[in-house]
Design an enzyme around this catalytic site. Structure first.
Site, PDB file in Angstrom:
ATOM      1  N   ASP A  73       0.863  -1.171   0.000  1.00 20.97           N
ATOM      2  CA  ASP A  73       0.000   0.000   0.000  1.00 20.97           C
ATOM      3  C   ASP A  73       0.913   1.239   0.000  1.00 20.97           C
ATOM      4  OD1 ASP A  73      -2.163   1.665  -0.008  1.00 20.97           O
ATOM      5  OD2 ASP A  73      -3.138   0.785   1.728  1.00 20.97           O
TER       6      ASP A  73
HETATM    7  C1  BGC Z   1      -5.024   3.310   0.366  1.00 19.32           C
HETATM    8  C2  BGC Z   1      -5.272   2.298  -0.728  1.00 19.32           C
HETATM    9  C3  BGC Z   1      -5.142   2.917  -2.094  1.00 19.32           C
HETATM   10  C4  BGC Z   1      -3.793   3.572  -2.210  1.00 19.32           C
HETATM   11  C5  BGC Z   1      -3.517   4.176  -3.566  1.00 19.32           C
HETATM   12  C6  BGC Z   1      -3.777   4.144   0.110  1.00 19.32           C
HETATM   13  O1  BGC Z   1      -3.737   5.221   0.973  1.00 19.32           O
HETATM   14  O2  BGC Z   1      -4.918   2.653   1.603  1.00 19.32           O
HETATM   15  O3  BGC Z   1      -6.537   1.725  -0.543  1.00 19.32           O
HETATM   16  O4  BGC Z   1      -5.335   1.955  -3.087  1.00 19.32           O
HETATM   17  O5  BGC Z   1      -3.695   4.587  -1.219  1.00 19.32           O
HETATM   18  O6  BGC Z   1      -4.238   5.313  -3.793  1.00 19.32           O
END
Ligand code: BGC
Length: 757
Positions: free
Chosen positions: A283
């Site tokens: 993530d």
């Molecule tokens: C979130 C994810 C997301 C990623 C990319 C993160 O802050 O937890 O769910 O896919 O950002 O935008």
């Protein structure tokens, strides 16, 4: 200008097995590319920076463009529009040494520009075809606009409404969430990932992110393995089995090791036990956050992540900047890096990017396939199916398109707040507000009068946090009393009051955890004042999470929970308020009486001292101050009609594990309206080698039943439906007595028993 090596690559690829239909072919082609790559280029493929939002022209000279040219980027996300994506792809293909194409990701979560209801709302439709279609449309629109990879579905089971991201998931139930997992993956990926209108799915957040302690985002999770296997893992596993091409590691730790570097999770369970063949991405800054978690510096955590089974690093650039050094210091082998790179290249081959890096960059498609009338009509239909009618005293709904309708409330006249959280591609100002929807629906046949009535929250700072990212409600400067008085005046002049209350779009979602789940005081005061007018009050609720609605349930005659319905929300709400559509949504999360009851969920264990008889009983498992009951149980939702359930009939009372049990029940629409009912089947396993929940969903059918009609609904139960993970984490079925419980929600069920030999 094409690099000589690209030409060489293409020749080699052509020699190595032709088109991309067969897996064997892809593997050989991946090998041929790997054989051309330096260690640095392999490491470069593991890097996933955020592009920010480029406009054409600005990209050329950016840092990211340079990195792509140097072979230091495997993919990009946070970039929209064909022209911008084409420009980046061109740099990768024509200017980097090997010309390896980039993969382009985005958070396409509940639709692209045609925004569908938030995932929690969609789950309340219990309609798998509809959910699959929503993902199919999202994929069509996103791929028409250059995207080929989505960070969806989110399959984090959550039983804690304080956690803001409960809005992004499918609620509290393992079985339902697993069915939705499959539908979403099918919708995004279709039957052919190589087609230009399908995109690769990235299942997230693996794992247990929804079980954060105290509902505080990014917080620690701690759970027994038997609970992981029986309750929290199955949705991820179902998505893997449905062929999801990638998976995202979660921010949280599990057993003291952050998921991003948890080898048991990323390799033992995911690859060895479930057979996952795709790639794992971190993530956002998940790799570098392990420094704060306290397990080492950037070099240490980066090597550890790759050795655990992580393939791609979102934003941290830990892998990019430290892996070479780790190889030189013998802390990781080049072979381990090659494996990660192999998985990413394979995904690019599966998407067909090596054959045509620009296959998703078709300006004509971008113009004709995005935000179309047909897609928006589907989103509107989906929204009507996701609404949950919580209360409808005296059949106040549906209302007539006549007389005067007072439309009141902080959420009555806001387009920007209709799509809810994680709708990054949405055209906010083109969403249909409740005001737009009602006005259009009544035309000249009724008069609509409007007052805001209250701000969203009495605390301006909280209101700002609840309406970030362009969703401001432009706070009214008047006093709460002044606003309320105006609303009361208007209400008195009307035949019916429709009041739009609840949360702002960013009050749920990422980093929007909250400890007080009641409506803000200022909204409660507005409701009280409106109720005192004696006019029929219809509350249209906007929310991304279960709220504490004890007072509202006791005092407000009508509550229609519309969640965040997407770009067409206002039209969809009008469809339901005026009866063009009979509501059929059913809750997929329990609504508690207060925050202290959390976690409150239907599939709990019995304990050694279950409450027997009415609340309160000393020395039994209950509270002094509040009963164990929810305000609204899992599976609950009303219709404009009523449904009566006959007895549950089983074709046998004793079955062998190899046999199928057929369950039938007659459901009668005993009301005035045709309507759909979600018939739910739960199972209880009375005695096991380990304790089993008091009931677990094992089947559901959404059936359309005409007024006055009776339909016989049939379910087949097999060994799989009665199996579970035992103490040794083996998937077993154990003989003994079972109950089958069928009804229109998890509380009001009819029962029949059988024995498994
Ligand atoms: C979130 C994810 C997301 C990623 C990319 C993160 O802050 O937890 O769910 O896919 O950002 O935008």
């Amino acid at each position: 200008m094409k690099s000589p090596l690209l030409v060489l690559t293409v020749v080699l690829l052509a020699a190595c097995g032709g088109r991309v239909q067969k897996h064997a072919g892809i593997d050989a082609r991946v090998d041929s590319v790997l054989s051309l790559m330096t260690l640095e280029e392999k490491i470069g493929q593991l890097n996933l920076p955020s592009a920010g939002q480029f406009t054409t022209g600005a990209a050329e000279n950016s840092d990211i463009a340079k990195k792509i040219e140097q072979g230091n980027v495997g993919g990009l996300f946070n970039i929209k529009r064909v022209a911008a994506i084409r420009e980046m792809q061109q740099i990768a293909v024509e200017k980097s040494r090997l010309g390896i194409p980039l993969i382009f990701g985005m958070d396409v979560i509940h639709g692209y520009e045609s925004v569908f209801p938030i995932p929690l709302a969609l789950s309340c439709s219990w309609n798998m075809e509809l959910i699959e279609r929503s993902a199919r449309i999202a994929a069509t629109e996103a791929s028409a606009d250059g995207i080929n990879w989505t960070f969806s579905p989110m399959l984090d089971l959550s039983r804690d409404p304080r956690w803001g991201r409960i809005s992004e998931g499918n609620g509290e139930d393992t079985y339902l969430s697993s069915e939705i997992a499959k539908a979403m993956v099918r919708g995004y990926q279709g039957n052919d990932l190589n087609a230009n209108n399908t995109i690769m799915s990235c299942v997230k957040h693996y794992a247990l992110y929804g079980a954060a302690e105290a509902g505080r985002d990014y917080n620690t999770t701690d759970m027994s393995r038997i609970r992981m296997y029986n309750e929290y893992f199955p949705p991820y596993k179902a998505a893997v089995e449905a062929g999801a091409g990638s998976i995202m590691a979660s921010f949280n730790e599990i057993d003291g090791v952050p998921a991003t570097a948890n080898k048991w999770l990323l390799t033992e369970v995911l690859r060895n036990q479930w057979g996952f063949k795709g790639f794992v991405v971190s993530d956002y800054t998940g790799v570098s956050e392990m420094i704060a978690h306290g397990i080492g510096d950037l070099q240490t955590v980066s090597a550890r992540a790759v050795q655990a089974g992580l393939d791609m690093d979102m934003v941290s650039e830990g892998l990019l900047t430290t892996l070479k050094k780790s190889v030189e210091e013998n802390k990781i082998t080049e072979a381990e890096i090659t494996e990660a790179c192999r998985r990413i290249l394979k995904a690019k081959f599966q998407l067909g990017l090596f054959d045509d890096p620009y296959k998703y960059c078709n300006e004509d498609r971008a113009k004709t396939e995005v935000f179309t009338a047909a897609n928006r009509a589907e989103a509107r239909k989906a929204a009507t199916e996701s609404f949950v009618l919580l209360k409808n005293e005296d059949d106040i709904l549906p209302i007539k398109k006549s007389g005067t309708i007072a439309l009141i409330g902080p959420l009555a006249n806001t387009r920007e707040n209709m799509t809810g959280t994680w709708s990054v591609a949405a055209r906010f100002s083109e969403s249909v507000s409740l005001m737009d929807g009602l006005t259009k629906a009544v035309g000249n046949s009724a008069k609509i009068v409007y007052a805001r009535g209250s701000n969203l929250h009495e605390d301006a700072a909280i209101e700002e946090r609840a309406t970030m990212f362009g969703k401001s409600l432009n706070r009214d400067k008047r006093s709460a009393e002044e606003m309320r008085n105006e609303a009361v005046r208007i209400a008195r002049s009307a035949d019916v009051v429709v009041v739009a209350i609840g949360e702002g779009a960013e009050m749920s979602g990422e980093a929007s955890s909250i400890t007080n789940l009641e409506l803000p005081q200022t909204q409660r005061e507005l409701l009280k004042a409106l109720l005192q007018t004696g006019k029929p009050v219809v509350a249209v609720l906007f929310t991304g999470r279960p709220l504490v609605l004890k007072w509202e349930n006791e005092n407000v005659p009508v509550i229609l929970n519309t969640w965040f319905g997407g770009s067409e929300a206002g039209d969809a709400i009008a469809d339901v308020l005026f009866g063009a559509v009979n509501p059929s949504g059913k809750l997929t999360t329990t609504f508690p009486q207060n925050v202290g009851q959390i976690p409150l969920y239907y599939a709990h264990k019995n304990t050694g001292r279950p409450l027997s008889g009415p609340w309160f009983q000393k020395f039994q498992s209950n509270y002094i101050d509040v009963s164990n009951d929810p305000v609204y149980p899992f599976g609950f939702g009303l219709s404009y009609s009523t449904f009566m359930y006959g007895d549950v009939k089983l074709d046998k009372t004793t079955i062998k594990p190899s046999e199928t049990l057929t369950v039938t029940v007659d459901v009668t629409n005993s009301g005035q309206y045709d309507g759909a009912e979600v018939v739910q089947l739960y199972v209880r396993d009375w005695v096991g080698s380990v304790t089993r929940p008091v009931k677990e969903l094992r089947g559901f059918k959404k059936v359309m039943i005409k007024a006055g009609e009776t339909k016989t609904v049939t379910f087949q139960l097999t060994k799989e439906d009665l199996s579970f993970y035992n103490y040794d984490l083996n998937w077993v079925v154990e003989p003994g007595e079972f109950s089958v419980l069928v009804g229109g929600n998890s509380r009001d069920v009819k029962e029949a028993k059988f024995t498994l030999q």
